[in-house]
Scaffold this active site. Structure first.
Site, short mmCIF file in Angstrom:
data_model
loop_
_atom_site.label_atom_id
_atom_site.label_comp_id
_atom_site.label_asym_id
_atom_site.label_seq_id
_atom_site.Cartn_x
_atom_site.Cartn_y
_atom_site.Cartn_z
CG HIS A 103 30.52 39.56 30.72
ND1 HIS A 103 30.92 39.53 32.02
CD2 HIS A 103 31.54 39.01 30.00
CE1 HIS A 103 32.13 38.98 32.10
NE2 HIS A 103 32.52 38.66 30.90
CG ASP A 106 27.66 40.26 33.47
OD1 ASP A 106 28.60 39.54 33.14
OD2 ASP A 106 27.68 41.50 33.41
C1 XLS Z 1 37.49 35.31 33.10
C2 XLS Z 1 37.72 36.70 32.74
C3 XLS Z 1 36.47 37.50 32.43
C4 XLS Z 1 36.81 38.76 31.68
C5 XLS Z 1 35.66 39.41 31.03
O1 XLS Z 1 38.34 34.61 33.59
O2 XLS Z 1 38.49 37.30 33.72
O3 XLS Z 1 35.77 37.77 33.59
O4 XLS Z 1 37.43 39.70 32.51
O5 XLS Z 1 35.05 38.59 30.10
#
Ligand code: XLS
Ligand code: NI
Ligand code: NI
Length: 439
Positions: A103, A106
């Site tokens: 993301h 992050d």
């Molecule tokens: C959350 C999601 C997230 C997605 C990416 O539950 O799994 O991590 O994979 O935004």
């Protein structure tokens, strides 16, 4: 900078007899399965968020994980973000993972304004580019984190506040550009808070329309910048909201069809989200595959006694064999991958636990792949299913499938036939035993 994992060797394939915890017992990247290397079948990917940003904290307690590389830097600082990049790539390289995913927020911290956030992201982008080049690790997909900041508390594209929509669009625009710059294979939309907690304050239709508009803007922008990788929607039924609009594969496909977006999207399916929706992962894969929308997987697993997204590493051979059976059936992963959207338990505090977790996940998927290929080669399962539908291959079945008959002809057929006399076993228990022969 000194190595972050000095005691961990390059992880190699040593075979099933090995007792070395830092070796693969089943994942042999170059081994061919159905004429394709395991590496190309599985396309393993490490996530930046759990791996680098997780702390082991939960709603009842502070972080527990020992992460020496974070020491001496402030939380959410650009210094800390910069330090994490080489650590992450050292990890992927030692593990032999060909892909990773992030993301925007992050890899780089939140700024106090969108402008400052972009500046942070630009600084990190440079490092990511350098490290991708030096390591050969590639970006599986990027995504925008549109759910942590308070401005997104009512949702992003589905917020009641138009400004939140605008800020989310700005963020996705930049995340898309960066995915393109870093030669990402695809781009994911997981609807963080796109849903509701109460219908009393929600205009569902209006919110869905806004989500459709948002996705169309993303498609337009993708074309504009020349990004050709697929878009994925990642279904999840709840958490953080009570009801998420992208609740499962079928709901996503329906949304995409209704808003004429289906040609531009595939699905990124996550095991723990499937089980939260009351489905098996294989069900979700079959639904997506049947619609030609099986894109990528977030490989993890939940806990059957806990009702939330525990994001554990996959260790269940039945699960991975079932996944791979359906994935192989629909032609395998092409632009997608096996992305470990999974995190360590709070009590697994050492950096080396990151290796145990990923090695286990990779070996479990490698075994799943081999089991699925063996079941396909054996052919009995496939033959059984084919045989079960043989009444459609000729006679009245064939006429129905070819749409040569309607209700009138079928009524005449039924009246003439009188009753269906054959009763045939579904043989579920026999097939379960057959499946077990390969585990
Ligand atoms: C959350 C999601 C997230 C997605 C990416 O539950 O799994 O991590 O994979 O935004
Ligand atoms: Ni999840
Ligand atoms: Ni996920």
């Amino acid at each position: 900078m000194p190595a972050a994992f000095p005691k961990i060797p390059q992880i190699q394939f040593e075979g099933p007899k090995s007792r070395n915890p830092f070796a693969f017992k089943h994942y042999n990247p170059t081994e061919l399965v159905e004429g394709k290397s395991m590496k190309d079948h599985l396309r393993f990917s490490v996530v930046y968020w759990h791996t680098m940003c997780g702390t082991g904290s939960d709603m009842f307690g502070w972080g527990t994980w020992n992460r020496p590389w974070d020491r001496g830097t402030r939380e959410n600082s650009i210094e800390r973000a910069k330090r994490r990049v080489p650590v992450f790539f050292e990890f992927c390289e030692k593990l032999g993972a060909p892909f990773y995913a992030w993301h925007d927020r992050d890899v780089a911290p939140h700024g106090t304004t969108p402008r400052e956030s972009n500046r942070y992201l630009d600084a990190i982008a440079k490092l990511l580019k350098e490290h991708q080049k030096a390591s050969g690790v590639r970006l599986l997909w990027g995504t925008a984190q549109n759910f942590v900041h308070p401005r997104y508390m009512h949702g992003a594209a589905t917020s009641c506040n138009a400004d939140a929509f605008a800020f989310a669009a700005a963020q996705v625009k930049r995340a898309l550009e960066l995915t393109h710059e870093l030669k990402g294979e695809g781009y994911v939309f997981w609807g963080g808070r796109e849903g509701y907690s109460s219908l009393l304050n929600t205009d569902l239709k209006r919110e869905m329309d806004h989500l459709g508009a948002f996705m169309h803007m993303a498609v337009d922008y993708k074309k504009k910048i020349g990004f050709t990788g697929p878009f994925y929607i990642e279904p999840k039924p709840k958490e953080p909201t009570k009801h998420q609009y992208d609740s499962d594969a079928a709901a996503c496909l329906n949304f995409l069809r209704e808003y004429r977006l289906l040609p531009h999207f595939k699905l990124n399916l996550e095991t723990n989200h499937a089980t939260l929706a009351g489905h098996s992962m294989q069900h979700e894969l079959e639904v997506a595959g049947a619609a030609g929308a099986l894109g990528s997987i977030d490989a993890n697993s939940g806990d059957m006694f806990l009702g939330w997204d525990t994001d554990q590493f996959p260790t269940d051979l039945y699960l991975t064999a079932q996944c791979m059976l359906t994935i192989l059936k629909y032609g395998g992963l092409t632009t997608g991958g096996t992305n470990f959207d999974a995190k360590l338990r709070r009590e697994s505090v050492d950096p080396e636990d990151l290796f145990h977790a990923h090695i286990g996940g990779m070996d479990t998927f490698a075994r799943g792949l081999k089991i699925a290929a063996a079941i396909r080669k054996d052919g009995r399962l496939n033959e059984f299913v084919k045989g079960r539908y043989r009444s459609w291959d000729s006679g009245i079945g064939k006429l129905i499938e070819k749409r040569k008959v309607g209700f009138k002809e079928l009524e005449a057929y039924a009246l003439k036939k009188g009753e269906i006399t054959s009763s045939e076993s579904g043989r579920q228990e026999y097939l379960e035993n057959l499946f077990n022969e390969f585990i």
